[in-house]
Design an enzyme around this catalytic site. Structure first.
Site, mmCIF file in Angstrom:
data_model
loop_
_atom_site.group_PDB
_atom_site.id
_atom_site.type_symbol
_atom_site.label_atom_id
_atom_site.label_comp_id
_atom_site.label_asym_id
_atom_site.label_seq_id
_atom_site.Cartn_x
_atom_site.Cartn_y
_atom_site.Cartn_z
ATOM 1 N N SER A 1 0.832 -1.206 0.000
ATOM 2 C CA SER A 1 0.000 0.000 0.000
ATOM 3 C C SER A 1 0.862 1.249 0.000
ATOM 4 O O SER A 1 2.009 1.234 0.483
ATOM 5 C CB SER A 1 -0.893 0.002 1.245
ATOM 6 O OG SER A 1 -1.533 1.253 1.424
ATOM 7 N N TYR B 1 -2.356 -1.195 10.287
ATOM 8 C CA TYR B 1 -2.473 -1.544 8.871
ATOM 9 C C TYR B 1 -1.213 -1.145 8.105
ATOM 10 O O TYR B 1 -0.632 -1.955 7.367
ATOM 11 C CB TYR B 1 -3.697 -0.845 8.284
ATOM 12 C CG TYR B 1 -3.867 -0.995 6.785
ATOM 13 C CD1 TYR B 1 -4.448 -2.136 6.249
ATOM 14 C CD2 TYR B 1 -3.475 0.021 5.906
ATOM 15 C CE1 TYR B 1 -4.619 -2.279 4.871
ATOM 16 C CE2 TYR B 1 -3.655 -0.110 4.543
ATOM 17 C CZ TYR B 1 -4.229 -1.257 4.029
ATOM 18 O OH TYR B 1 -4.394 -1.379 2.669
#
Length: 283
Positions: A174, A187
């Site tokens: 990400s 995350y």
């Protein structure tokens, strides 16, 4: 696996794609050219979002696709119908990638029913926004790592005996790994681990002719954000801070996975592609 942490139910994860308005765009944008002809791929989290778009594009390019998903059966069956509409075989397998036994059983099922395994796409993930690090419970921390990075280890371990020279692994990291995210501490930490795992696994496997790469999407319109606890204010402006000025669509990300999975990327391993709306990061 007796020590698997139960799934957190503090939000609506993983979320139904069918409930989103507007609907994410998963449709491949061009005719296939056989770049994955005769291949068999596993795509995790393929019931919706980026995973669905990847499954659709892989099928258009000639691959049979095993769709691994957590619990959204209706979405998974729709993805399977999309794969079959391209004339390819589809297999849906429900379960938790954070469970090592599930990963072993899923890979065994794929090989038994589809005959082999050429491509592993580790896309499944979860996120839980928190304003303060002290708000992150031990259960949530363990669960996020279990899904996002432990699941990749478990699937690669299960898949490894079946991957021959020419096989490809593509992981989903990400932009948060590169830019950080003040509200997604656990995350973004898992995404950093995924990038390091990708680079290290590439070094480990490239001698056997198995390429390992990753894709680091920016803000993409999928069930992950609206169903993962993002508030209305964030959703109203989601993706607007990118240079392009909008969130990306899943079918804008899927071609990166295709490129890394096919022979077009035969000289690439240990790399990360950045379809992120124009954000400049240190890749």
């Amino acid at each position: 696996m007796t020590d698997t942490i139960p799934m957190i139910h503090e939000d609506a994860l993983p979320g139904h794609e069918s409930a989103l308005d507007p609907k994410p765009e998963w449709q491949p944008r061009y005719p296939g050219s056989g770049r994955l002809a005769g291949k068999v791929a596993i795509v995790t989290g393929a019931d919706s979002g980026i995973g669905r778009a990847v499954a659709a594009l892989f099928a258009r390019e000639g691959a049979d696709v095993a769709i691994l998903y957590l619990c959204e059966q209706d979405d998974a069956e729709e993805t399977a119908d999309i794969v079959r509409s391209e004339g390819r075989r589809a297999l849906t397998i429900a379960g938790d990638v954070g469970d090592k036994a599930f990963c072993e059983n899923a890979v065994a099922q794929v090989v038994a029913q589809l005959g082999k395994l050429d491509i592993l796409v580790n896309n499944a993930g979860e996120q839980h926004p928190d304003k303060d690090i002290t708000d992150i419970s031990e259960q949530q921390l363990r669960r996020t790592f279990q899904t996002n990075i432990f699941g990749m280890f478990f699937l690669v371990q299960a898949a490894r005996p079946h991957l021959k020279s020419g096989a490809a692994i593509v992981n989903c990291t990400s932009v948060t790994m590169y830019n950080g995210s003040k509200d997604l501490l656990d995350y973004s930490a898992t995404k950093g681990a995924i990038t390091a795992f990708t680079r290290s696994l590439s070094e480990n496997l490239i001698g056997d002719g198995i390429r390992v790469n990753a894709v680091a999407p920016g803000p993409i319109w999928t069930p992950l954000n609206p169903c993962g606890g993002a508030d209305e204010e964030k959703l109203a402006t989601f993706g607007e801070k990118t240079p392009i000025g909008r969130p990306g669509q899943p079918n804008e990300i899927a071609p990166s996975f295709l490129f890394l999975a096919c022979d077009d990327a035969s000289y690439m391993s240990g790399q990360v592609l950045h379809p992120n709306g124009g954000m400049i990061v240190n890749g």
